[in-house]
Write a protein that holds these residues in place. Structure first.
Motif, PDB file in Angstrom:
ATOM      1  N   PRO A  97       0.828  -1.213   0.000  1.00  0.00           N
ATOM      2  CA  PRO A  97       0.000   0.000   0.000  1.00  0.00           C
ATOM      3  C   PRO A  97       0.858   1.258   0.000  1.00  0.00           C
ATOM      4  CG  PRO A  97      -0.187  -1.178   2.092  1.00  0.00           C
ATOM      5  CD  PRO A  97       0.600  -2.052   1.178  1.00  0.00           C
ATOM      6  N   VAL A  98       0.388   2.270  -0.723  1.00  0.00           N
ATOM      7  CA  VAL A  98       1.130   3.531  -0.778  1.00  0.00           C
ATOM      8  C   VAL A  98       0.618   4.487   0.299  1.00  0.00           C
ATOM      9  CG1 VAL A  98       1.598   3.368  -3.258  1.00  0.00           C
ATOM     10  CG2 VAL A  98      -0.458   4.565  -2.467  1.00  0.00           C
ATOM     11  N   LEU A  99       1.432   5.480   0.603  1.00  0.00           N
ATOM     12  CA  LEU A  99       1.027   6.537   1.532  1.00  0.00           C
ATOM     13  C   LEU A  99       1.048   7.866   0.794  1.00  0.00           C
ATOM     14  CD1 LEU A  99       0.479   7.777   4.386  1.00  0.00           C
ATOM     15  CD2 LEU A  99       2.976   7.947   4.617  1.00  0.00           C
ATOM     16  N   MET A 100      -0.088   8.578   0.880  1.00  0.00           N
ATOM     17  CA  MET A 100      -0.174   9.947   0.358  1.00  0.00           C
ATOM     18  C   MET A 100      -0.476  10.804   1.571  1.00  0.00           C
ATOM     19  SD  MET A 100      -2.573   9.380  -2.948  1.00  0.00           S
ATOM     20  CE  MET A 100      -2.146   8.144  -4.174  1.00  0.00           C
ATOM     21  N   ALA A 101       0.372  11.770   1.859  1.00  0.00           N
ATOM     22  CA  ALA A 101       0.123  12.576   3.048  1.00  0.00           C
ATOM     23  C   ALA A 101       0.600  13.991   2.833  1.00  0.00           C
ATOM     24  CB  ALA A 101       0.811  11.935   4.262  1.00  0.00           C
ATOM     25  N   GLY A 291      -8.843  -0.141   6.767  1.00  0.00           N
ATOM     26  CA  GLY A 291      -8.745  -0.084   5.310  1.00  0.00           C
ATOM     27  C   GLY A 291      -7.724  -1.079   4.783  1.00  0.00           C
ATOM     28  N   LEU A 292      -6.587  -1.169   5.463  1.00  0.00           N
ATOM     29  CA  LEU A 292      -5.539  -2.091   5.004  1.00  0.00           C
ATOM     30  C   LEU A 292      -5.991  -3.546   5.131  1.00  0.00           C
ATOM     31  CD1 LEU A 292      -2.356  -0.316   6.441  1.00  0.00           C
ATOM     32  CD2 LEU A 292      -3.198  -0.308   4.077  1.00  0.00           C
ATOM     33  N   VAL A 293      -6.703  -3.851   6.218  1.00  0.00           N
ATOM     34  CA  VAL A 293      -7.179  -5.230   6.425  1.00  0.00           C
ATOM     35  C   VAL A 293      -8.114  -5.663   5.290  1.00  0.00           C
ATOM     36  CG1 VAL A 293      -8.636  -6.694   7.900  1.00  0.00           C
ATOM     37  CG2 VAL A 293      -6.879  -5.253   8.926  1.00  0.00           C
ATOM     38  N   GLY A 298      -3.808   1.800  -0.540  1.00  0.00           N
ATOM     39  CA  GLY A 298      -3.060   2.938  -0.023  1.00  0.00           C
ATOM     40  C   GLY A 298      -3.887   3.712   0.972  1.00  0.00           C
ATOM     41  N   VAL A 299      -3.218   4.679   1.585  1.00  0.00           N
ATOM     42  CA  VAL A 299      -3.862   5.487   2.619  1.00  0.00           C
ATOM     43  C   VAL A 299      -3.529   6.954   2.331  1.00  0.00           C
ATOM     44  CG1 VAL A 299      -3.907   5.962   5.104  1.00  0.00           C
ATOM     45  CG2 VAL A 299      -3.547   3.634   4.319  1.00  0.00           C
ATOM     46  N   ARG A 338       0.088  -7.996   5.289  1.00  0.00           N
ATOM     47  CA  ARG A 338       0.508  -8.580   4.015  1.00  0.00           C
ATOM     48  C   ARG A 338       0.965 -10.025   4.167  1.00  0.00           C
ATOM     49  NH1 ARG A 338       1.240  -6.038  -0.482  1.00  0.00           N
ATOM     50  NH2 ARG A 338       3.296  -6.817  -1.035  1.00  0.00           N
ATOM     51  N   GLN A 339       1.385 -10.381   5.393  1.00  0.00           N
ATOM     52  CA  GLN A 339       1.792 -11.780   5.616  1.00  0.00           C
ATOM     53  C   GLN A 339       0.588 -12.703   5.787  1.00  0.00           C
ATOM     54  OE1 GLN A 339       4.588 -11.958   8.899  1.00  0.00           O
ATOM     55  NE2 GLN A 339       5.644 -10.183   8.021  1.00  0.00           N
TER      56      GLN A 339
END
Ligand code: PEP
Ligand code: MN
Length: 341
Positions: A97-101, A291-293, A298-299, A338-339
């Motif tokens: 996942p990407v991070l936009m901040a 959200g990741l689960v 990305g977030v 991710r694991q």
């Protein structure tokens, strides 16, 4: 499509629908029941839309079998869309996942923006976000520093090696804006601004399309379809919460289920924005994790060098130290997810 005729529909009315469908190349089967006549039509819905049939006298209901979004649909393209940027960053598919901040609005001090950008880079982020054109409920609120803000963003992006995301509110600003940003954002309030969707459909730059405050998932995917239909396949969706009846504790209702639903029906990448999704600093971390689960690609998080004095959305913006703490935990969590997922 399935067309259900009214109880009292006459044979002539049913026949008119059948003839119309056949003359437009549809294969038609029908069943004259005791109560309703049901017509089953298979054909190209770009020529005849369900809405057109609903206008025929005697038609009770038109049901669609295939979703009306085609280019955005998983039926059409099985594999996830992966968007690759010039520096090798990828969004979608099995990529991390990407991070936009960054700040809600880019303010008039480059060094403050650089402080935020440096923190985004330090925690492993890939995108610096910041508003140059701000859609504000009140005309008395800060409206954005426009091109000056874009200049700051681009410079901070170059200095830190981050890609830059900013919102486009009006197609007339597109020629000016295009070279300053790596991703064009279409905000929640413009999700059905079809002229704007068409304009970003015609450019060669990825687009983040935020979910509208009252978009159904189908309407949302049809908005993405407008961009794709006009020639731009690189659409990133963003769940940022929808309006509901209880705003006492959260600004919006963040529809976490929309992520796996959209993943089931569409191949487009989707990120989550828990800052606008909840409007509360303390909810950013748990909702980003949620959200990741469920598979977000990305977030997006709002961070400000001094939230108490931010020109917009200070209440939901993390300070730089808080952001670093949250991101340390979120990165660890993301690796764990991710694991196992
Ligand atoms: C933003 O990202 O700054 C923004 C205005 O978001 P939204 O369109 O989701 O409200
Ligand atoms: Mn904001």
């Amino acid at each position: 499509m399935i067309i259900i005729m009214e109880h009292r529909a006459t044979e002539a009315q049913s026949q008119k629908v059948i003839d119309f469908l056949k003359s437009n190349g549809f294969q038609v089967r029908y069943n004259i029941g005791e109560v309703h006549t049901v017509i089953d039509a298979i054909g190209d819905k770009t020529t005849i839309t369900p809405g057109r049939l609903a206008a025929f006298d005697g038609v009770k209901e038109v049901k669609i079998i295939r979703e009306p979004f085609r280019l955005a649909s998983r039926d059409r393209k099985k594999e996830d869309t992966v968007i690759t940027f010039s520096n090798g960053v990828k969004i979608g598919g099995n990529n991390p996942p990407v991070l936009m901040a960054g700040p809600c609005s880019v303010e008039d001090n480059y060094d403050n923006l650089l402080q935020v950008a440096t923190a985004v880079k330090e925690v492993g982020g890939q995108f610096l976000r910041g508003g140059a054109f701000k859609p504000r409920t009140s005309p008395y609120d800060f409206q954005g520093y426009e091109e000056k803000a874009l200049k700051h963003l681009k410079r901070a992006g170059e200095e830190t090696g981050l890609l830059v995301v900013s919102e486009l509110m009006d197609a007339s600003d597109l020629p000016m804006m295009i070279d300053y940003v790596d991703v064009l954002q279409i905000g929640a309030r413009n999700v059905q601004n079809f002229k704007l969707l068409k304009a970003v459909g015609k450019v060669d730059k990825p687009v983040i399309l935020k979910r509208g405050l009252a978009s159904t998932i189908r309407e949302y995917l049809l908005a993405a379809e407008h961009i794709m239909y006009n020639g731009n396949p690189n659409v990133i969706l963003c769940e940022r919460g929808i309006r509901s009846f209880d705003s006492a504790f959260t600004r919006n209702v963040m529809d976490i289920a929309s992520i796996p639903v959209i993943k089931k029906y569409s191949h487009l990448p989707i990120i989550v924005d828990p800052s606008h999704g909840t409007g509360q600093k303390y909810l950013i971390e748990p909702m980003a994790k949620a959200g990741l689960v469920v598979g977000a690609d990305g977030v997006m998080i709002e961070v400000h060098h001094d939230p108490e004095n931010a020109l917009s959305d200070g209440k939901q913006s993390l300070s730089i130290p808080m952001f670093k703490e949250v991101m340390t935990r979120l990165n660890e969590f993301s690796n764990l997810v991710r694991q196992v997922v």
